[in-house]
Design an enzyme around this catalytic site. Structure first.
Site, PDB file in Angstrom:
ATOM      1  CB  SER A 299      -0.942  -0.045   1.210  1.00  0.00           C
ATOM      2  OG  SER A 299      -2.010   0.830   1.054  1.00  0.00           O
ATOM      3  CG  ASP A 310       7.352   4.693 -12.029  1.00  0.00           C
ATOM      4  OD1 ASP A 310       8.008   3.644 -12.174  1.00  0.00           O
ATOM      5  OD2 ASP A 310       6.112   4.745 -12.112  1.00  0.00           O
ATOM      6  CE  LYS A 324      -5.148  -2.003   0.855  1.00  0.00           C
ATOM      7  NZ  LYS A 324      -5.143  -0.586   0.460  1.00  0.00           N
TER       8      LYS A 324
END
Length: 514
Positions: A299, A310, A324
């Site tokens: 999460s 990224d 999740k």
């Protein structure tokens, strides 16, 4: 004139008939849909009354209604649920820093209580509970057929009292017991230490205190190390961090990014889409970063790892995360109760959803599993050659019953993700054949992950200039190298941010990534 009037009247009548023909079926369809809903509600009322009147024992009306509401919500996905007054109070306490118990984050899977992650420094962690363990019994009582809340209640008790839990673990041929003492869980959200010139930032959860504690502990560690120039880099350890508050995950990501998108959330309707962008200011001051994750990182942890990965700000090392990728909003429905409802999926800056897929590390490094009990040379050799169990114990979001599908990616994109993971695992397998070669490959992968470019290195800092026989007279590197501070990462440009979310003081529902 009569001709015009008749023509006008005819046109109006035709328009009315056409409107009636088009709107009629739509109105009838909506009315039929509403009638069906009312029929189902009437069915619920009939069943409720039958239970009240004919059940073998007197049932509590409130408990019946709360159970029905919870059943409706839990049928949607594993993370939506009803929070009774006690559960709501417990949730508010846990996100603020201290509570009583064993110190484990759990979920329900196939009728068993499954450990997402033990919390550092808690009775569960000290007793040896691991992420992915299944708890089958508490003090000899089976947890089968109990709800998650009922199972958790079994594990609660007075501080200082002993409890024995039965564990089912991958690699073990039979269940085993662990005994521990219940304690008040005071979450140490951030701990720091220095290893080989690198500062290790261990973040255990994302609650109200995470960012402020991170800033304080990081500054203290840098000062104790003699300043930022003496630091080689930072390790952000998110292993076994089960998540927490969305706003804290965003703030922690922002703490290490100067610009670029952090995360976006997309709900059922297009207007529900929100984006968060980083603001200038990097706590690590451009120093290299590594993020550690494993199957217990879920999460909010995955939001941070995905953003730094990224944006090529950090190399992600470890094992695939939990997966999740949904956001739950806690919505009060009465003065002392609430519902936790899945309201959105979140996406990393590159636009990928990690729901049921997880974050794939840039460099796969599996941690050797802890061994229980003394090991002889014979058992060590036997364990090395043969598996101790033929059973498979998966521990990801995708394995939860009713988990949301990841329909935001195409089959080609999914194949690409799987291919990248296979390549990383192949590199990990190479360590068994030629560790030095594998290490060289991993270094190249790491440099690629943070957008390293050899052209960025000043000529004066290169070994060809500073090394022996280079014509520099053997001058110390420190005199020739540029001022310390590391290279800047090259973040991906992001779309403009959506309007800011409600402030902390607003009484609006607060999104969480629990």
């Amino acid at each position: 004139m009569k001709t015009y009037l008749l023509a006008g009247f005819g046109g109006a009548l035709a328009g009315l008939l056409l409107t009636t023909q088009l709107a009629g079926p739509l109105i009838a369809q909506e009315a039929s849909k509403n009638a069906s809903v009312y029929e189902q509600l009437e069915l619920f009322g009939n069943v409720f009354e039958r239970v009240r009147q004919d059940y073998v024992e007197q049932a509590d009306d409130r408990e019946l209604i709360e159970a029905a509401i919870n059943g409706m919500l839990t049928s949607l996905d594993p993370h939506s649920s009803f929070l009774s007054s006690d559960d709501y109070a417990d949730m508010q306490t846990q996100t603020r820093g201290s509570f009583g118990g064993l110190g484990i984050e759990v979920s329900m899977e196939e009728g068993l209580v499954k450990v997402i992650a033990p919390m550092d420094g808690t009775p569960a962690a000290e007793a040896g509970v691991l992420a992915g363990d299944f708890i089958t019994h508490v003090n000899g009582e089976s947890l089968m057929s109990l709800t998650l809340d009922e199972a958790v209640d079994k594990m609660r008790g007075p501080v200082g009292s002993d409890i024995t839990i039965t564990i089912l673990r991958q690699g073990e041929t039979e269940p085993f017991d662990l005994t521990m003492t219940r304690d008040t869980i005071r979450l140490t959200v951030v701990r720091t230490r220095t290893e080989g010139g690198a500062i290790v930032l261990r973040v255990t959860t994302f609650n109200d205190e995470t960012l402020s504690t991170l800033e304080t502990e990081l500054a203290k560690a840098v000062e104790e190390a003699g300043g930022i120039d003496r630091i080689t880099g930072f390790v952000l350890d998110l292993r076994n961090n089960p998540g927490g508050l969305l706003d804290q995950a965003i703030s922690v990501s922002d703490a290490f990014l100067d610009k670029g998108e952090i995360v976006s959330t997309r709900g059922r309707h297009e207007e529900d889409t929100e984006r968060w962008n980083a603001e200038a200011g990097d706590l690590a001051q451009g120093k290299p970063m590594v993020v550690l994750i494993n199957g217990g990182s879920a999460s909010a942890s995955e939001i941070v790892a995905g953003a730094l990965q990224d944006q090529r700000r950090a190399i992600v090392v470890g094992e695939r995360s939990f997966g999740k990728g949904s956001v739950q909003t806690v919505m009060p429905v009465t003065a002392d109760s609430a519902i936790r409802l899945t309201t959105a999926r979140y996406y990393t800056p590159s636009g990928r959803s990690i729901q049921a897929l997880g974050i794939s590390p840039d460099i796969v490094v599996a941690q050797p599993r802890a061994q229980l009990g003394p090991q002889t040379a014979e058992t060590e050799e036997e364990d090395a050659n043969t598996p101790r169990s033929a059973s498979s114990f998966n521990r990801s979001e995708a394995d939860l019953r009713g988990a949301l599908n990841n329909d935001s990616i195409t089959d080609d994109q999914k194949r690409q993700i799987e291919a990248e993971m296979e390549a990383a695992e192949a590199s990990a397998a190479l360590r068994e054949e030629d560790y030095q070669l594998a290490y060289a490959v991993d270094i190249l992968k790491g440099l690629s992950a943070v957008a390293y470019d050899a052209d960025q290195v000043p000529a004066a800092a290169k070994p060809a200039v500073t090394g022996e026989g280079s014509g520099t007279g053997g001058a110390p590197v420190s005199e020739l190298a540029p001022e310390a501070g590391g290279t800047d990462a090259a973040p991906v440009e992001a779309a403009p941010a959506a309007p800011a979310a409600e402030g902390e003081d607003a009484p609006e529902p607060r999104p969480a990534t629990e």
